[in-house]
Scaffold this active site. Structure first.
Site, PDB file in Angstrom:
ATOM      1  N   ARG A  91      30.390  31.994  36.306  1.00 18.32           N
ATOM      2  CA  ARG A  91      31.087  33.295  36.365  1.00 18.32           C
ATOM      3  C   ARG A  91      32.502  33.123  36.910  1.00 18.32           C
ATOM      4  O   ARG A  91      33.441  33.770  36.441  1.00 18.32           O
ATOM      5  CB  ARG A  91      30.289  34.293  37.214  1.00 18.32           C
ATOM      6  CG  ARG A  91      30.814  35.721  37.097  1.00 18.32           C
ATOM      7  CD  ARG A  91      29.898  36.745  37.742  1.00 18.32           C
ATOM      8  NE  ARG A  91      29.820  36.598  39.191  1.00 18.32           N
ATOM      9  CZ  ARG A  91      29.055  37.359  39.979  1.00 18.32           C
ATOM     10  NH1 ARG A  91      28.308  38.317  39.463  1.00 18.32           N
ATOM     11  NH2 ARG A  91      29.031  37.169  41.281  1.00 18.32           N
ATOM     12  N   LYS A 149      35.562  39.124  38.145  1.00 16.27           N
ATOM     13  CA  LYS A 149      35.520  39.306  39.605  1.00 16.27           C
ATOM     14  C   LYS A 149      36.890  38.919  40.160  1.00 16.27           C
ATOM     15  O   LYS A 149      37.094  37.812  40.683  1.00 16.27           O
ATOM     16  CB  LYS A 149      34.376  38.461  40.190  1.00 16.27           C
ATOM     17  CG  LYS A 149      33.874  38.956  41.541  1.00 16.27           C
ATOM     18  CD  LYS A 149      32.532  38.334  41.859  1.00 16.27           C
ATOM     19  CE  LYS A 149      32.151  38.459  43.310  1.00 16.27           C
ATOM     20  NZ  LYS A 149      32.018  39.805  43.831  1.00 16.27           N
ATOM     21  N   GLU A 198      27.793  51.257  38.620  1.00 21.05           N
ATOM     22  CA  GLU A 198      27.313  50.339  39.670  1.00 21.05           C
ATOM     23  C   GLU A 198      27.728  50.914  41.009  1.00 21.05           C
ATOM     24  O   GLU A 198      28.099  52.087  41.093  1.00 21.05           O
ATOM     25  CB  GLU A 198      27.903  48.938  39.455  1.00 21.05           C
ATOM     26  CG  GLU A 198      29.424  48.891  39.499  1.00 21.05           C
ATOM     27  CD  GLU A 198      30.010  47.490  39.461  1.00 21.05           C
ATOM     28  OE1 GLU A 198      29.314  46.525  39.794  1.00 21.05           O
ATOM     29  OE2 GLU A 198      31.196  47.376  39.113  1.00 21.05           O
TER      30      GLU A 198
END
Ligand code: PMP
Length: 291
Positions: A52, A151, A184
């Site tokens: 990721r 991210k 989320e």
């Protein structure tokens, strides 16, 4: 014990771990990061986190300065050097030093920083009694603007929603997407249980593709005999749910007792959540570093 920080290939003392004031990571939040857990000295879901991190870097046109293998080795080296048994790792790529303009092309040398430390979770009693949350007024940034699956070092969308939570006297906020559906939370993914069925927003809602979320969908819930439905989740479903729980690297699995002051189910941590929390804990206790 003296701590050491991994910086661009070398372990250094915290006081020597410095970045330039011209680093675009500082000037513009231009970079990406990972938060990773260590259980019993083993790094949890290491491969998924490394993948990721590299994907986040590529998504912002930052050529990863280290290969998957090199980053993996560096994370393990940092955990070992700091003798972390149960803890947390923060791995960061910054764009590097550049001019004051926005263009990343002035930054030729990205930086990599790895910090291994202990972690403070939500208070222990919240895992027993459940956590009160609110729904933030501020929507999650739409995928088309800055895909929340990247991210990045710019967490202000989440931080400002977190401030809404804190001002309301709670620790977490549910974020809706611009269509008004559930996306989320500020630092966690979200699941609902209704009539014995577990659902979670599918990734098209616009969210970080949580590694804990995936672990719960693919391993923890099936081990408890549940399959998880991934689909659009309307805001109204939150108030009709029997149970709500959140997942994240730091939070693990935590039950929600109320949303906007309205009790969820009986206003306590429900039986499905309790089962998943126990299953999660027993599974991570057997963690091995998966390189
Ligand atoms: N959503 C956001 C916005 C996050 O920052 C995080 C990580 N703290 C999560 C979800 C959970 O992701 P993971 O399980 O990979 O930690």
């Amino acid at each position: 014990m003296s701590r050491s920080i991994w910086m661009n290939g070398t372990l250094v003392a915290p006081k020597d771990a410095r970045i330039s004031v011209f680093d675009h990571g500082l000037l513009y939040g231009d970079g990406c990061f990972e938060g990773i857990r260590v259980y019993g000295g083993n790094v949890f879901k290491l491969r998924a986190h490394v993948e990721r991190m590299q994907a986040s870097a590529r998504s912002i046109h930052l050529d990863p300065p280290y290969s998957d293998e090199e980053l993996t080795d560096a994370i393990i080296e940092t955990v070992e050097a700091n003798r972390i048994d149960d803890g947390y790792v923060r791995a960061v790529y910054t764009r590097g030093e550049g001019s004051l303009g926005l263009s990343p092309s002035s930054c030729s040398d990205p930086s990599c920083i790895i910090i291994a430390d202990t972690i403070s979770l939500y208070p222990d009693e919240m895992y027993v009694d459940g956590m009160a949350v609110i729904i933030a007024q501020r929507p999650r940034i739409p995928i088309q603007c800055l895909d929340p699956q990247i991210k990045t070092l710019n967490y202000l969308n989440n931080i400002l929603a977190k401030v809404e939570a804190i001002e309301a006297g709670v620790l977490e906020a549910i974020m809706l997407n611009i269509d008004g559906d559930v996306a989320e939370c500020t630092g966690d993914n979200i699941f609902l249980a209704k009539d014995g069925i577990i659902v979670t927003p599918d990734t098209s809602a616009g969210m970080l593709h949580g590694i804990t979320r995936r672990f719960v969908v693919e391993e923890v819930a099936p081990a408890c005999g549940y399959t998880v439905e991934e689909r659009t989740v309307a805001k109204e479903e939150l108030f009709e749910a029997d149970e709500i729980f959140l997942t994240g690297t730091a939070a693990e699995v935590i039950g929600v007792s109320s949303v906007d002051g309205q009790p969820i189910g009986a206003g306590v941590v429900g039986p499905i959540t309790t089962q998943l929390v126990e299953q999660f804990r027993s599974m991570v206790a057997g963690t091995v570093c998966n390189r």
